[in-house]
Scaffold this motif. Structure first.
Motif, PDB file in Angstrom:
ATOM      1  N   SER A   1     -16.223   1.197  18.104  1.00 12.29           N
ATOM      2  CA  SER A   1     -16.293   2.109  17.467  1.00 12.29           C
ATOM      3  C   SER A   1     -14.481   2.583  16.835  1.00 12.29           C
ATOM      4  N   ILE A   2     -13.728   1.245  17.506  1.00 15.61           N
ATOM      5  CA  ILE A   2     -12.380   0.971  16.708  1.00 15.61           C
ATOM      6  C   ILE A   2     -12.255   0.299  15.244  1.00 15.61           C
ATOM      7  N   LEU A   3     -13.268  -0.397  15.713  1.00 12.87           N
ATOM      8  CA  LEU A   3     -13.275  -1.093  13.864  1.00 12.87           C
ATOM      9  C   LEU A   3     -13.860   0.053  12.555  1.00 12.87           C
ATOM     10  N   GLU A   4     -14.576   1.085  13.366  1.00 13.52           N
ATOM     11  CA  GLU A   4     -15.012   1.749  12.782  1.00 13.52           C
ATOM     12  C   GLU A   4     -13.468   3.311  11.774  1.00 13.52           C
ATOM     13  N   LYS A   5     -12.606   3.194  13.374  1.00 13.28           N
ATOM     14  CA  LYS A   5     -11.922   4.198  13.070  1.00 13.28           C
ATOM     15  C   LYS A   5     -10.283   3.543  12.391  1.00 13.28           C
ATOM     16  N   CYS A   6     -10.499   1.614  12.346  1.00 22.68           N
ATOM     17  CA  CYS A   6     -10.178   0.836  11.475  1.00 22.68           C
ATOM     18  C   CYS A   6     -10.552   0.967   9.860  1.00 22.68           C
ATOM     19  N   ARG A   7     -11.422   1.270  10.038  1.00 22.36           N
ATOM     20  CA  ARG A   7     -12.172   1.312   8.507  1.00 22.36           C
ATOM     21  C   ARG A   7     -12.153   2.781   7.847  1.00 22.36           C
ATOM     22  N   LYS A   8     -12.016   3.949   8.456  1.00 24.85           N
ATOM     23  CA  LYS A   8     -11.073   5.252   7.998  1.00 24.85           C
ATOM     24  C   LYS A   8      -9.774   5.199   7.947  1.00 24.85           C
ATOM     25  N   GLN A   9      -9.167   4.697   8.703  1.00 24.81           N
ATOM     26  CA  GLN A   9      -7.097   4.442   8.571  1.00 24.81           C
ATOM     27  C   GLN A   9      -7.812   3.708   7.035  1.00 24.81           C
ATOM     28  N   ARG A  10      -8.135   2.877   6.703  1.00 22.17           N
ATOM     29  CA  ARG A  10      -8.248   2.049   5.354  1.00 22.17           C
ATOM     30  C   ARG A  10      -8.023   2.563   4.311  1.00 22.17           C
ATOM     31  N   ILE A  11      -9.562   3.310   4.200  1.00 18.04           N
ATOM     32  CA  ILE A  11      -9.251   4.691   2.969  1.00 18.04           C
ATOM     33  C   ILE A  11      -8.444   5.390   2.745  1.00 18.04           C
ATOM     34  N   GLN A  12      -7.782   5.982   4.042  1.00 15.05           N
ATOM     35  CA  GLN A  12      -6.703   6.968   3.688  1.00 15.05           C
ATOM     36  C   GLN A  12      -5.340   6.699   2.984  1.00 15.05           C
ATOM     37  N   SER A  13      -5.506   5.104   3.753  1.00 18.25           N
ATOM     38  CA  SER A  13      -3.896   4.352   3.469  1.00 18.25           C
ATOM     39  C   SER A  13      -4.384   2.986   2.720  1.00 18.25           C
ATOM     40  N   GLU A  14      -5.175   3.624   1.552  1.00 18.27           N
ATOM     41  CA  GLU A  14      -5.074   2.012   0.733  1.00 18.27           C
ATOM     42  C   GLU A  14      -3.863   2.367   0.191  1.00 18.27           C
ATOM     43  N   VAL A  15      -4.162   3.989  -0.247  1.00 22.56           N
ATOM     44  CA  VAL A  15      -2.783   4.389  -1.569  1.00 22.56           C
ATOM     45  C   VAL A  15      -2.116   4.826  -0.604  1.00 22.56           C
ATOM     46  N   LEU A  16      -1.054   4.868  -2.258  1.00 22.72           N
ATOM     47  CA  LEU A  16       0.971   5.314  -1.904  1.00 22.72           C
ATOM     48  C   LEU A  16       0.523   6.013  -2.907  1.00 22.72           C
ATOM     49  N   ARG A  17       1.193   7.198  -2.809  1.00 26.23           N
ATOM     50  CA  ARG A  17       1.462   8.255  -3.739  1.00 26.23           C
ATOM     51  C   ARG A  17       3.225   8.244  -4.321  1.00 26.23           C
ATOM     52  N   GLU A  18       3.590   8.103  -5.133  1.00 30.89           N
ATOM     53  CA  GLU A  18       4.810   8.399  -5.467  1.00 30.89           C
ATOM     54  C   GLU A  18       5.298   9.535  -6.887  1.00 30.89           C
ATOM     55  N   PRO A  19       5.927  10.667  -6.882  1.00 30.05           N
ATOM     56  CA  PRO A  19       5.336  11.388  -7.510  1.00 30.05           C
ATOM     57  C   PRO A  19       5.044  10.994  -9.362  1.00 30.05           C
ATOM     58  N   GLN A  20       5.551   9.859  -9.388  1.00 27.18           N
ATOM     59  CA  GLN A  20       5.478   9.230 -11.202  1.00 27.18           C
ATOM     60  C   GLN A  20       4.982   7.976 -11.193  1.00 27.18           C
ATOM     61  N   PHE A  21       4.591   7.560  -9.928  1.00 25.71           N
ATOM     62  CA  PHE A  21       2.889   6.723 -10.122  1.00 25.71           C
ATOM     63  C   PHE A  21       2.580   6.544  -8.828  1.00 25.71           C
ATOM     64  N   THR A  22       1.004   5.583  -8.681  1.00 26.74           N
ATOM     65  CA  THR A  22       0.520   5.102  -7.467  1.00 26.74           C
ATOM     66  C   THR A  22       0.190   4.051  -7.709  1.00 26.74           C
ATOM     67  N   LEU A  23      -0.072   3.710  -6.428  1.00 26.25           N
ATOM     68  CA  LEU A  23      -0.445   2.310  -5.853  1.00 26.25           C
ATOM     69  C   LEU A  23      -1.091   2.254  -5.344  1.00 26.25           C
ATOM     70  N   HIS A  24      -2.250   1.097  -5.052  1.00 34.06           N
ATOM     71  CA  HIS A  24      -3.532   1.246  -4.943  1.00 34.06           C
ATOM     72  C   HIS A  24      -3.258   0.066  -4.430  1.00 34.06           C
ATOM     73  N   ILE A  25      -3.041  -0.676  -2.648  1.00 37.19           N
ATOM     74  CA  ILE A  25      -2.712  -1.839  -1.853  1.00 37.19           C
ATOM     75  C   ILE A  25      -3.702  -2.310  -2.027  1.00 37.19           C
ATOM     76  N   SER A  26      -4.936  -2.232  -1.659  1.00 42.96           N
ATOM     77  CA  SER A  26      -5.838  -3.297  -1.759  1.00 42.96           C
ATOM     78  C   SER A  26      -5.876  -4.483  -2.967  1.00 42.96           C
ATOM     79  N   LYS A  27      -5.981  -2.896  -4.151  1.00 51.45           N
ATOM     80  CA  LYS A  27      -6.257  -3.909  -5.724  1.00 51.45           C
ATOM     81  C   LYS A  27      -4.931  -4.183  -6.363  1.00 51.45           C
ATOM     82  N   ARG A  28      -3.912  -4.165  -6.101  1.00 53.13           N
ATOM     83  CA  ARG A  28      -2.353  -4.789  -6.269  1.00 53.13           C
ATOM     84  C   ARG A  28      -2.223  -3.787  -7.735  1.00 53.13           C
TER      85      ARG A  28
END
Length: 220
Positions: A113-140
């Motif tokens: 159950s808690i690993l599933e929560k990690c998986r969902k958080q990973r999907i939500q936090s894999e991307v950091l968005r700024e006004p002019q660019f977007t960073l995909h963390i795991s893909k660098r």
């Protein structure tokens, strides 16, 4: 396996690690370590998306290992599993920014159950968005001006740290320790990485301000 999620289990009980690996192997790719040295070896060679950490590691403690893990600003979420949880160390663990904790022996259903929560958080936090660019963390990868730019892992860690502390001053020493920990690096290592990032990503260059006598601040 769910989204190829790699789970690092850290415990000094080899029988427990074998049992956990068998129990989770149908859904997760389980990597194992018995202490700090072997955990760092795994983290240096494999992408890890969640960490299951036992507090009692014999000659080492889980909290000291967690402090070392926290030197990486983009570390995977940590789930503590322990048979010796109390209010005092629970508060300490929360201050060390763990994802959650389970009492040992933990039920397989609770771990899943808690690993599933990690998986969902990973999907939500894999991307950091700024006004002019977007960073995909795991893909660098950075999306900027309809192009995709590739960063090194160190460059990605540096950008993540500044984006997560946007608007806050960061001392140079704090920045170096967060990225490299206690490893010895040359005095110009940070400057070289920052220069390369600025050349690749002009919006980052424009948003990063030097605070003389202190360090840097990313204002975006």
């Amino acid at each position: 396996m769910l989204d190829n999620l790699n789970v690092l289990a850290i415990d000094d009980d080899l029988n427990y690690l074998r049992s956990l690996k068998t129990a989770l192997s149908g859904q997760y790719n389980v990597l194992t370590a018995t202490g700090l040295a072997s955990a760092q070896e795994v983290l240096n060679t494999s992408a890890v998306h969640a960490i299951l950490l036992d507090l009692d590691l014999g000659t080492e403690t889980g909290t000291s290992l967690l402090r070392v893990l926290n030197e990486n600003p983009s570390r995977a979420p940590v789930i503590v599993i322990s048979g010796h949880l109390n209010i005092a160390n629970a508060v300490e663990l929360l201050n060390l920014q763990i994802f959650g904790f389970l009492e040992k022996p933990a039920r397989l259903a609770d771990i899943l159950s808690i690993l599933e929560k990690c998986r969902k958080q990973r999907i939500q936090s894999e991307v950091l968005r700024e006004p002019q660019f977007t960073l995909h963390i795991s893909k660098r990868l950075v999306e900027y001006n309809d192009e995709q730019l590739t960063l090194t892992q160190t460059q990605t860690d540096i950008v993540c740290l500044f984006l997560n502390k946007k608007g806050l001053p960061i001392q140079r020493e704090e920045l170096i320790k967060s990225i490299w920990g206690d490893r010895h690096v040359s005095r110009n290592a940070l400057d070289t990485h920052l220069l390369n990032i600025k050349n690749k990503l002009p919006p980052f260059r424009d948003g990063l301000k030097l605070i003389h006598g202190l360090g840097y601040c990313y204002e975006g």
